[in-house]
Motif scaffolding. Sequence first.
Motif, PDB file in Angstrom:
ATOM      1  N   TYR B  31       0.823  -1.193   0.000  1.00 39.96           N
ATOM      2  CA  TYR B  31       0.000   0.000   0.000  1.00 39.96           C
ATOM      3  C   TYR B  31       0.864   1.254   0.000  1.00 39.96           C
ATOM      4  CZ  TYR B  31      -4.345  -2.477   1.284  1.00 39.96           C
ATOM      5  OH  TYR B  31      -5.460  -3.264   1.310  1.00 39.96           O
ATOM      6  N   TYR B  33       0.225   5.742  -0.177  1.00 44.30           N
ATOM      7  CA  TYR B  33      -0.790   6.786  -0.027  1.00 44.30           C
ATOM      8  C   TYR B  33      -0.180   8.167  -0.280  1.00 44.30           C
ATOM      9  CZ  TYR B  33      -2.273   3.098   3.341  1.00 44.30           C
ATOM     10  OH  TYR B  33      -2.571   1.915   3.972  1.00 44.30           O
ATOM     11  N   TYR B  35      -1.249  12.051   0.958  1.00 41.81           N
ATOM     12  CA  TYR B  35      -2.111  12.905   1.773  1.00 41.81           C
ATOM     13  C   TYR B  35      -1.681  14.350   1.586  1.00 41.81           C
ATOM     14  CZ  TYR B  35      -3.270   8.699   4.518  1.00 41.81           C
ATOM     15  OH  TYR B  35      -3.689   7.453   4.927  1.00 41.81           O
ATOM     16  N   GLN B  37      -1.854  17.990   3.936  1.00 42.57           N
ATOM     17  CA  GLN B  37      -2.107  18.502   5.282  1.00 42.57           C
ATOM     18  C   GLN B  37      -2.252  20.008   5.226  1.00 42.57           C
ATOM     19  OE1 GLN B  37       0.918  17.843   8.312  1.00 42.57           O
ATOM     20  NE2 GLN B  37      -0.563  18.174   9.958  1.00 42.57           N
ATOM     21  N   LEU B  43      -4.956  15.299   8.064  1.00 42.57           N
ATOM     22  CA  LEU B  43      -4.414  14.701   6.843  1.00 42.57           C
ATOM     23  C   LEU B  43      -5.573  14.173   6.012  1.00 42.57           C
ATOM     24  CD1 LEU B  43      -1.925  14.463   8.925  1.00 42.57           C
ATOM     25  CD2 LEU B  43      -1.069  12.795   7.283  1.00 42.57           C
ATOM     26  N   LEU B  45      -6.772  12.273   2.519  1.00 40.75           N
ATOM     27  CA  LEU B  45      -6.266  11.336   1.527  1.00 40.75           C
ATOM     28  C   LEU B  45      -6.580  11.827   0.124  1.00 40.75           C
ATOM     29  CD1 LEU B  45      -4.964   8.493   1.150  1.00 40.75           C
ATOM     30  CD2 LEU B  45      -7.300   7.586   1.128  1.00 40.75           C
ATOM     31  N   PHE B  90       2.204  14.600   2.090  1.00 39.49           N
ATOM     32  CA  PHE B  90       2.870  13.459   2.706  1.00 39.49           C
ATOM     33  C   PHE B  90       2.584  12.198   1.907  1.00 39.49           C
ATOM     34  CE2 PHE B  90       4.751  14.830   6.615  1.00 39.49           C
ATOM     35  CZ  PHE B  90       4.039  15.946   6.996  1.00 39.49           C
ATOM     36  N   SER B  94       2.412   1.123   3.652  1.00 46.17           N
ATOM     37  CA  SER B  94       2.139   0.125   4.681  1.00 46.17           C
ATOM     38  C   SER B  94       1.998  -1.246   4.044  1.00 46.17           C
ATOM     39  CB  SER B  94       0.858   0.472   5.460  1.00 46.17           C
ATOM     40  OG  SER B  94      -0.284   0.341   4.634  1.00 46.17           O
ATOM     41  N   TYR B  95       2.072  -2.275   4.889  1.00 48.73           N
ATOM     42  CA  TYR B  95       1.814  -3.621   4.418  1.00 48.73           C
ATOM     43  C   TYR B  95       0.324  -3.800   4.152  1.00 48.73           C
ATOM     44  CZ  TYR B  95       6.485  -5.233   5.681  1.00 48.73           C
ATOM     45  OH  TYR B  95       7.834  -5.422   5.746  1.00 48.73           O
ATOM     46  N   THR B 103       0.617  -3.151  10.756  1.00 49.63           N
ATOM     47  CA  THR B 103      -0.171  -2.502   9.710  1.00 49.63           C
ATOM     48  C   THR B 103      -0.076  -0.987   9.743  1.00 49.63           C
ATOM     49  OG1 THR B 103      -2.124  -2.541  11.129  1.00 49.63           O
ATOM     50  CG2 THR B 103      -1.824  -4.395   9.620  1.00 49.63           C
ATOM     51  N   GLU B 104       0.829  -0.469  10.601  1.00 53.05           N
ATOM     52  CA  GLU B 104       0.919   0.988  10.648  1.00 53.05           C
ATOM     53  C   GLU B 104       1.553   1.513   9.369  1.00 53.05           C
ATOM     54  OE1 GLU B 104       2.860  -0.993  12.370  1.00 53.05           O
ATOM     55  OE2 GLU B 104       4.859  -0.149  12.745  1.00 53.05           O
ATOM     56  N   ALA B 105       1.257   2.759   9.048  1.00 52.35           N
ATOM     57  CA  ALA B 105       1.828   3.409   7.887  1.00 52.35           C
ATOM     58  C   ALA B 105       3.105   4.144   8.272  1.00 52.35           C
ATOM     59  CB  ALA B 105       0.826   4.384   7.279  1.00 52.35           C
ATOM     60  N   PHE B 106       4.074   4.085   7.370  1.00 55.27           N
ATOM     61  CA  PHE B 106       5.329   4.806   7.531  1.00 55.27           C
ATOM     62  C   PHE B 106       5.300   6.005   6.598  1.00 55.27           C
ATOM     63  CE2 PHE B 106       7.722   1.719  10.035  1.00 55.27           C
ATOM     64  CZ  PHE B 106       6.916   0.602   9.893  1.00 55.27           C
ATOM     65  N   PHE B 107       5.729   7.148   7.118  1.00 53.19           N
ATOM     66  CA  PHE B 107       5.591   8.396   6.374  1.00 53.19           C
ATOM     67  C   PHE B 107       6.920   8.929   5.874  1.00 53.19           C
ATOM     68  CE2 PHE B 107       1.236   9.962   6.714  1.00 53.19           C
ATOM     69  CZ  PHE B 107       0.695   9.018   7.566  1.00 53.19           C
ATOM     70  N   GLN B 109       9.049  12.517   4.757  1.00 56.03           N
ATOM     71  CA  GLN B 109       9.288  13.748   5.509  1.00 56.03           C
ATOM     72  C   GLN B 109       8.379  14.901   5.085  1.00 56.03           C
ATOM     73  OE1 GLN B 109      11.518  14.141   8.220  1.00 56.03           O
ATOM     74  NE2 GLN B 109      11.249  11.948   8.007  1.00 56.03           N
TER      75      GLN B 109
END
Lengths: 116, 116
Positions: B31, B33, B35, B37, B43, B45, B90, B94-95, B103-107, B109
Amino acid sequence: AQKITQTQPGMFVQEKEAVTLDCTYDTSDPSYGLFWYKQPSSGEMIFLIYQGSYDQQNATEGRYSLNFQKARKSANLVISASQLGDSAMYFCAMRVFNSGNTPLVFGKGTRLSVIA
Amino acid sequence: NAGVTQTPKFRVLKTGQSMTLLCAQDMNHEYMYWYRQDPGMGLRLIHYSVGEGTTAKGEVPDGYNVSRLKKQNFLLGLESAAPSQTSVYFCASSYRVGVSPNTEAFFGQGTRLTVV
């Protein structure tokens, strides 16, 4: 569709005290995950804690704990022993798991200010 | 460990100009994404992708296009920039649910875009 509501635009807390940031959510799906992220003034998004809808116990990560009340559809973040470095924006987010390929949806955030 | 990398970090565009924001992740996430802000809005989508070659609209897709030709890259395009697209963008990844318990999302910078 899922929805996240954070009703506190801003919060103040005295250093070393505990603070609760509110988050309510709305979904008809029984399988979902709830997340909290911290965004300091430097702008990066930092993952704090996760709670699954089927988890039997409330999640804890160091000074962070999640007060999960499923019947009320609330997932409040509790920060114990606040520190000056906790001053930041905090976002609650949700992801539904059963409805196929659903994205991560965020609330509008709460700005926490820790006072010395 | 690069994680999620966004390019560029800052950009100023004139109204009507086009640009592409690049997001790259090295965690083999399915996944990805995009976003935006804005103050007081949290945030929101724009578009997301659940795998190579697939994209879907989010909450605020108008004025943006995306492509996911390779699993590790997710591009966000602005064909004709407008001042309303001034924002911080941003990218996250995520997996897919079921691949990993995480399942958390990594962002990334973030990219600060100003349209004048």
